[in-house]
Design a protein around this motif. Structure first.
Motif, mmCIF file in Angstrom:
data_model
loop_
_atom_site.group_PDB
_atom_site.id
_atom_site.type_symbol
_atom_site.label_atom_id
_atom_site.label_comp_id
_atom_site.label_asym_id
_atom_site.label_seq_id
_atom_site.Cartn_x
_atom_site.Cartn_y
_atom_site.Cartn_z
ATOM 1 N N ILE A 188 0.850 -1.179 0.000
ATOM 2 C CA ILE A 188 0.000 0.000 0.000
ATOM 3 C C ILE A 188 0.893 1.239 0.000
ATOM 4 C CG2 ILE A 188 -1.896 -1.180 1.178
ATOM 5 C CD1 ILE A 188 -0.993 0.154 3.770
ATOM 6 N N THR A 189 0.370 2.339 -0.500
ATOM 7 C CA THR A 189 1.125 3.585 -0.583
ATOM 8 C C THR A 189 0.595 4.567 0.445
ATOM 9 O OG1 THR A 189 1.515 3.260 -2.944
ATOM 10 C CG2 THR A 189 1.818 5.486 -2.081
ATOM 11 N N VAL A 190 1.491 5.086 1.256
ATOM 12 C CA VAL A 190 1.135 6.040 2.304
ATOM 13 C C VAL A 190 1.807 7.376 1.997
ATOM 14 C CG1 VAL A 190 1.322 6.577 4.756
ATOM 15 C CG2 VAL A 190 0.864 4.231 4.019
ATOM 16 N N LYS A 191 1.010 8.444 1.979
ATOM 17 C CA LYS A 191 1.540 9.791 1.769
ATOM 18 C C LYS A 191 1.210 10.651 2.982
ATOM 19 C CE LYS A 191 1.362 9.981 -3.293
ATOM 20 N NZ LYS A 191 0.863 10.735 -4.468
ATOM 21 N N SER A 200 9.307 4.743 10.105
ATOM 22 C CA SER A 200 9.783 6.101 10.375
ATOM 23 C C SER A 200 9.875 6.907 9.082
ATOM 24 C CB SER A 200 11.137 6.056 11.065
ATOM 25 O OG SER A 200 11.634 7.363 11.275
ATOM 26 N N LEU A 201 9.344 8.139 9.127
ATOM 27 C CA LEU A 201 9.437 9.059 7.991
ATOM 28 C C LEU A 201 10.393 10.213 8.281
ATOM 29 C CD1 LEU A 201 5.691 9.330 6.851
ATOM 30 C CD2 LEU A 201 7.404 7.604 6.264
ATOM 31 N N THR A 204 6.410 10.042 0.854
ATOM 32 C CA THR A 204 5.649 8.876 0.399
ATOM 33 C C THR A 204 6.412 7.604 0.745
ATOM 34 O OG1 THR A 204 4.700 10.145 -1.436
ATOM 35 C CG2 THR A 204 4.600 7.742 -1.589
ATOM 36 N N LYS A 205 5.708 6.608 1.260
ATOM 37 C CA LYS A 205 6.287 5.313 1.576
ATOM 38 C C LYS A 205 5.363 4.210 1.091
ATOM 39 C CE LYS A 205 10.132 5.766 4.168
ATOM 40 N NZ LYS A 205 11.387 5.050 3.930
ATOM 41 N N ARG A 206 5.980 3.113 0.623
ATOM 42 C CA ARG A 206 5.210 1.920 0.306
ATOM 43 C C ARG A 206 5.433 0.895 1.408
ATOM 44 N NH1 ARG A 206 5.008 -0.229 -5.602
ATOM 45 N NH2 ARG A 206 2.947 -0.799 -4.799
#
Length: 324
Positions: free
Chosen positions: A203-206, A235-236, A246-248
């Motif tokens: 899933i893609t998280v923004k 962690s971002l 953005t992280k997958r």
């Protein structure tokens, strides 16, 4: 001195009103004041604390002051004067600034004025403010106007004054520094409505920070649920004001997954937190010809055995390999 409602958190300010927007303050600050230092010892005159919140995007100012004692209904009350402005070498007195004046026993009787130039200039805008807590030891005020948008006030002062004689200041809190605050917005895409057990999906998280200060130590967390295999925290790092990261993230439903698996994602920095909730239905195998979730995010292709009938009548049929 008892001031937990104001100084543990400034939430008392930003919670004024029934339905508030997610971002209710871009700048905030709070400070205590010694008990018993008012020049008038009568009730409702001694300030113990003050807290301010300012939302530059909506032009909203929220103020809360705490008095040592409740105002006495047997007297005429006390004047209240609070103002937000910009810091200078001489204090919190640089324009543009907004002043709010009124009294503790006058519900809805607050007035405000915006000064954008020297004090000799006429006010740039005026209006009324709401007083939500007449006769209470904690007094809350709110004002909102387009003229107050994008003023970026960075300091504030609260005073009590003699009623009818505002020049006679009874007690003061401040100047209080108003600190810029970060803000978080969480967007999630690619979450399947259903997925085959033991298949990994991404899933893609923004996470966006539309606030006025960097969001430090930002983490995305996924709540624990039976049958859900996913990282507890991702962690971002620091997200600068106005930027997006953005992280997958990979998730998987195990054999323990039952009829519906809750998926709760949250992004947080300090006390600021936002979350999204979803539900995923597990399947033992994909539907024939399906994509394994129906949202376009196929993930690694897997093959499954499927029976194919022989329509020519020469045989009963055979097993063939098809995408799961």
């Amino acid at each position: 001195m008892s001031i937990p409602r104001l100084l543990v958190s400034v939430a008392v300010i930003v919670s004024v009103g029934a339905a508030a927007a997610p971002a209710m303050a871009n700048f905030s600050g709070a400070a205590p004041d010694p008990t018993g230092d008012a020049t008038d010892p009568r009730s409702g005159r001694d300030l113990e604390a003050a807290a301010f919140g300012y939302d530059r995007k909506t032009g909203t100012v929220r103020v809360a002051i705490q008095l040592a004692t409740r105002p006495d209904k047997t007297d005429d009350g006390v004047g209240v004067h609070v103002f937000l402005a910009h810091r200078s070498a001489t204090g919190c007195d640089k324009t543009p600034g907004v002043s709010v004046v009124g009294e503790t026993q006058a519900p809805g009787g607050m007035a405000w004025g915006l000064q954008t130039g020297p004090s000799s200039d006429p006010l740039a805008a005026v209006g009324s403010a709401d007083n939500f807590d007449t006769f209470d030891a904690v007094q809350r005020f709110e004002l909102r106007d387009p003229a107050l948008k994008n003023r970026a006030f960075d300091c504030a002062v609260a005073t009590t004054t003699e009623l009818g004689n505002p020049a006679n200041v009874l007690d003061t809190v401040g100047p209080i520094v108003l600190k810029a605050l970060p803000e978080l917005r969480l967007g999630v895409s690619g979450v399947p409505t259903s997925v085959v057990r033991d298949r990994t999906r991404r899933i893609t998280v923004k996470v966006t920070n539309p606030g006025d200060a960097p969001a430090t130590g930002v983490k995305v967390r996924i709540g624990r649920a039976a049958g859900l295999d996913a990282p507890a925290a991702t962690s971002l790092g620091t997200i600068a004001a106005g930027r997006t990261v953005t992280k997958r993230i990979s998730i998987r439903l195990t054999r323990r997954a039952r009829s519906t698996v809750p998926l709760k994602l949250s992004a947080a920095t300090g006390d600021l937190r936002i979350e999204r909730r979803y539900s995923i239905t597990p399947r033992s195998r994909a539907k024939r010809g399906g994509s394994g979730g129906g949202d376009g995010n196929r993930g690694p292709q897997q093959l499954c055995n499927q029976f194919s009938p022989d329509l020519s009548g020469q045989s009963g049929g055979s097993l063939i390999l098809v995408p799961c």
